[in-house]
Motif scaffolding. Structure first.
Motif, short mmCIF file in Angstrom:
data_model
loop_
_atom_site.label_atom_id
_atom_site.label_comp_id
_atom_site.label_asym_id
_atom_site.label_seq_id
_atom_site.Cartn_x
_atom_site.Cartn_y
_atom_site.Cartn_z
N ARG A 33 -10.58 1.78 -1.34
CA ARG A 33 -9.69 0.62 -1.49
C ARG A 33 -9.56 -0.13 -0.16
N ASN A 37 -1.90 4.31 4.55
CA ASN A 37 -0.96 3.26 4.13
C ASN A 37 -0.76 2.19 5.20
N ARG A 63 -10.69 7.84 -2.69
CA ARG A 63 -10.26 6.68 -3.50
C ARG A 63 -9.55 5.64 -2.64
N ASP A 64 -8.60 6.11 -1.81
CA ASP A 64 -7.81 5.16 -1.03
C ASP A 64 -8.62 4.57 0.12
N TRP A 74 -0.34 4.45 -1.96
CA TRP A 74 -1.56 5.16 -1.59
C TRP A 74 -1.22 6.56 -1.09
N SER A 75 -2.13 7.49 -1.23
CA SER A 75 -1.89 8.85 -0.75
C SER A 75 -2.06 8.96 0.75
N ASP A 91 0.82 -1.22 0.00
CA ASP A 91 0.00 0.00 0.00
C ASP A 91 0.85 1.27 0.00
#
Length: 305
Positions: free
Chosen positions: A245, A199, A241-242, A195-196, A192
């Motif tokens: 996920r 994590n 978005r993250d 990811w922004s 991960d």
């Protein structure tokens, strides 16, 4: 250019501290002073400077010269935040391991000693309470809240601890781990890395769902929030978005764990209760940003010639 390999002490200390740092000159002295003033002294700290552009290098080398427990390494190129997290772990050897952020600091001099006691007793992860502060540009620390993990006081079993961890997994990454526990689950942190945000969450969910973890109520990590925090500088749509996920991956972790069917069902319900409101919040924040981007694209689009 390959990252450097720091010189290792002849024998590993009981506790290895990984301190990944980027442009931390404003806060790192406080962090290091609280660390080096601990009553438990059998530790080493690896300070990995992620190609900083401020005075981090000068301060890091100063502390390394002053105290043999401190190893300073300057990365020739920026490895990314998670890349630097992985680097400090991969270049440590102690049987117990702890990450530490360059803008946070231990609240008491007994912090390492009390966490180490829990690992000596067989726990896989021992994590402290959390106090939150706002760090102002002039260096002032203003208390925001204390006792952030008070809900963990009621955890009297692995199931209870896991269900409470579902309220949020982040600052527990700065607890103290058995090294082999990090090694078992580190691939999720590495997976991960791009990811922004969020994590560390999947890594921590794996730890809580598979290992014996304990909360050290009478020790605290002082966590500093400021304008340079990653979460303050990521566009809402990327956070959404993250987080989507993450919420898609977490249920699979608990479905495959060794809990009873009833406990698994309760955990999945807990996950829904925790994640749905935050997903809604991020979605609401993302709408204006997406609309602004669309409007900008429309107004700047060149028409046919």
């Amino acid at each position: 250019m390959s990252p450097p390999t720091p010189a290792e002490p002849r024998a590993p200390a009981t506790v290895s501290i990984g301190l990944p740092i980027y442009n931390g000159a404003r806060t790192m002295r406080r962090t290091l002073d609280a660390l080096l003033g601990q009553t438990f002294t059998d530790f080493t700290v690896l300070l990995s400077d992620n190609a900083s552009t401020d005075d981090t290098e000068a301060i890091g080398r100063e502390y390394a010269e002053r105290d043999p427990r401190v190893r300073y390494v300057r990365q020739p190129v920026n490895l990314g935040a998670i890349g630097n997290f992985l680097y400090v772990f991969e270049h440590s050897r102690g049987p117990y391991y702890s990450w530490l952020a360059c803008d946070d600091f231990y609240d008491t001099p007994t912090h390492l000693d009390r966490l180490r006691e829990r690992l000596d007793a067989g726990d896989a992860l021992a994590f402290p309470n959390v106090n939150l502060f706002d760090l102002h540009p002039d260096g002032r620390l203003v208390p925001r809240s204390r006792d952030g993990f008070r809900h963990f006081r009621g955890a009297d079993s692995r199931v209870a601890m896991t269900r409470l961890a579902m309220r949020g997994t982040s600052h527990q990454v700065y607890g103290m781990f058995r090294r082999e526990v990090v090694e078992r689950h580190l691939r999720y942190l590495a997976a991960d890395a791009t990811w922004s945000c969020f994590n560390e969450s999947r890594f921590l969910h794996w730890v809580f769902s598979r290992e014996r973890c304990s909360f050290v109520n009478d020790e605290s990590l002082n966590v500093c929030h400021h304008a340079d925090n990653v979460s303050h500088n990521v566009r809402p749509v990327l956070l959404l978005r993250d987080y989507v996920r993450l919420t898609g991956l977490i249920p699979l972790i608990y479905v495959d764990a060794d809990y009873s069917p009833a406990d698994k069902l309760r955990m999945l319900v807990d996950l829904g209760r925790v994640h749905a409101p935050y997903l809604g919040y991020l979605a609401a924040r993302s709408v204006p940003a997406v609309a602004a981007d669309a409007w900008s694209w429309i107004t700047t689009r060149r028409g046919p010639r």
